[in-house]
Design a protein around this motif. Structure first.
Motif, PDB file in Angstrom:
ATOM      1  N   UNK A  72       0.698  -1.187  -0.134  1.00 14.95           N
ATOM      2  CA  UNK A  72       0.075   0.018   0.006  1.00 14.95           C
ATOM      3  C   UNK A  72       0.846   1.289   0.204  1.00 14.95           C
ATOM      4  N   UNK A  73       1.837   1.652   1.030  1.00 15.61           N
ATOM      5  CA  UNK A  73       2.644   2.622   0.821  1.00 15.61           C
ATOM      6  C   UNK A  73       3.079   2.788  -0.493  1.00 15.61           C
ATOM      7  N   UNK A  74       3.919   1.835  -1.054  1.00 16.45           N
ATOM      8  CA  UNK A  74       4.502   2.118  -2.398  1.00 16.45           C
ATOM      9  C   UNK A  74       3.456   2.597  -3.502  1.00 16.45           C
ATOM     10  N   UNK A  75       2.302   1.931  -3.379  1.00 21.87           N
ATOM     11  CA  UNK A  75       1.263   2.014  -4.431  1.00 21.87           C
ATOM     12  C   UNK A  75       0.790   3.422  -4.242  1.00 21.87           C
ATOM     13  N   UNK A  76       0.519   4.094  -3.045  1.00 21.51           N
ATOM     14  CA  UNK A  76       0.329   5.365  -2.889  1.00 21.51           C
ATOM     15  C   UNK A  76       0.872   6.368  -3.539  1.00 21.51           C
ATOM     16  N   UNK A  77       2.288   6.194  -3.425  1.00 19.98           N
ATOM     17  CA  UNK A  77       3.179   7.049  -4.323  1.00 19.98           C
ATOM     18  C   UNK A  77       3.109   6.860  -5.818  1.00 19.98           C
ATOM     19  N   UNK A  78       3.265   5.527  -6.090  1.00 23.89           N
ATOM     20  CA  UNK A  78       3.010   5.397  -7.552  1.00 23.89           C
ATOM     21  C   UNK A  78       1.809   5.973  -8.156  1.00 23.89           C
TER      22      UNK A  78
ATOM     23  N   UNK B 107      12.884   8.037  -6.657  1.00 20.28           N
ATOM     24  CA  UNK B 107      12.421   7.201  -5.472  1.00 20.28           C
ATOM     25  C   UNK B 107      11.480   6.219  -5.606  1.00 20.28           C
ATOM     26  N   UNK B 108      10.516   6.472  -6.528  1.00 19.86           N
ATOM     27  CA  UNK B 108       9.433   5.318  -6.755  1.00 19.86           C
ATOM     28  C   UNK B 108       9.435   4.905  -8.193  1.00 19.86           C
ATOM     29  N   UNK B 109      10.560   4.053  -8.576  1.00 16.84           N
ATOM     30  CA  UNK B 109      10.684   3.846  -9.966  1.00 16.84           C
ATOM     31  C   UNK B 109       9.749   3.300 -10.764  1.00 16.84           C
ATOM     32  N   UNK B 110       8.753   2.490 -10.234  1.00 16.24           N
ATOM     33  CA  UNK B 110       7.586   1.956 -10.880  1.00 16.24           C
ATOM     34  C   UNK B 110       6.780   3.321 -11.656  1.00 16.24           C
TER      35      UNK B 110
ATOM     36  N   UNK C 275      -7.673  -6.930  -3.042  1.00 16.94           N
ATOM     37  CA  UNK C 275      -8.302  -6.177  -2.089  1.00 16.94           C
ATOM     38  C   UNK C 275      -7.198  -5.423  -1.033  1.00 16.94           C
ATOM     39  N   UNK C 276      -6.544  -6.137  -0.546  1.00 19.07           N
ATOM     40  CA  UNK C 276      -5.601  -5.518   0.240  1.00 19.07           C
ATOM     41  C   UNK C 276      -4.619  -4.522  -0.225  1.00 19.07           C
ATOM     42  N   UNK C 277      -3.962  -4.693  -1.192  1.00 15.83           N
ATOM     43  CA  UNK C 277      -3.246  -3.711  -1.867  1.00 15.83           C
ATOM     44  C   UNK C 277      -3.876  -2.864  -2.305  1.00 15.83           C
ATOM     45  N   UNK C 278      -4.951  -2.891  -3.011  1.00 15.70           N
ATOM     46  CA  UNK C 278      -5.996  -1.767  -3.885  1.00 15.70           C
ATOM     47  C   UNK C 278      -6.493  -0.652  -2.923  1.00 15.70           C
ATOM     48  N   UNK C 279      -6.411  -0.981  -1.452  1.00 14.85           N
ATOM     49  CA  UNK C 279      -6.826   0.009  -0.682  1.00 14.85           C
ATOM     50  C   UNK C 279      -6.055   1.191  -0.858  1.00 14.85           C
TER      51      UNK C 279
END
Length: 240
Positions: free
Chosen positions: A199-205, A214-217, A232-236
């Protein structure tokens, strides 16, 4: 770029959906050009996808398998992305051996093998040394640090734009990886992401603004389709 984001109820639904999308993209590619070029991701998330694909009846002679990155270990090493995909999928189907194109890891050095694979890609796709071939489908994941393939935060590999293959580096361990412009040339790039830890990485991506070094994706913006399939867990992290 066409961007599709789907949040699935759980990991099983994520794998089922990714299987269906991969099968569709294989079919589309074969209709378009008579073959499908598919680059695989490593890690635990796509393994059940590969196991699911092993039970499909596909025109294996028209499928060409590559890898988006590889640890610099022998091909039969437990950490090898190639070994995982072979054990989960490729060893169980009648795909011609010549249609499997692993990243070499048995040469004089990581640098030499990266250069060798760069040349191999150029020869397979029939493109000049300064051209980027177009994969039909590239599968990717992300790490908790928002890296993808072996493109890690604040590493030199992120800024390589004149080669198809370069060296990644994680804690002093060399990796061989697709470069950002090679990935972005693809007809379709598909991220598979599972677990609350992402989740923290996805929030920045997915943020309106954030530093891609810092967030290469965030660098992955293909000219074709970009799919994000999340459980569902990641998608939050991306809802709303």
């Amino acid at each position: 770029m066409k961007k599709i984001v789907e949040v699935l109820p759980d990991k099983a639904a994520l794998i089922e959906r990714s299987r269906d999308v991969v099968l569709t993209k294989i079919q589309e590619a074969i209709q378009r050009s008579g073959r499908c070029t598919l680059a695989l991701a490593g890690g635990g998330t796509p393994k059940p996808l590969y196991e699911a694909l092993a039970s499909q009846n596909l025109p294996w002679d028209k499928l060409h398998i590559f890898w988006g990155d590889e640890r610099y270990v022998p091909a039969d090493h437990p950490d090898s992305n190639q070994a995982m995909a072979r054990q989960a999928w490729l060893d169980h189907v009648d795909i011609p051996a010549t249609n499997i194109h692993p990243i070499p890891t048995d040469g004089e050095s990581p640098e030499a093998d990266a250069s060798k694979h760069d040349t191999q890609l150029g020869e397979f796709f029939g493109v000049a040394a300064d051209e980027f071939p177009q994969f039909d489908l590239i599968l990717l994941g992300i790490g908790d640090d928002a890296h993808t393939a072996s493109l890690f935060p604040h590493t030199q590999a992120l800024q390589v734009c004149d080669r198809r293959i370069t060296l990644g580096n994680k804690e002093g361990q060399p990796r061989i990886t697709f470069t950002v412009p090679l990935i972005n040339q693809a007809h379709c790039v598909m991220f598979l992401v599972a677990g609350a830890g992402k989740q923290p990485a996805l929030a920045q991506i997915f943020a309106a603004e954030a530093d891609p070094l810092t967030y290469p994706a965030r660098f992955i913006q293909p000219q074709g389709e970009l799919w994000w399939l999340l459980d569902q867990q990641a998608g939050q992290a991306v809802k709303g």
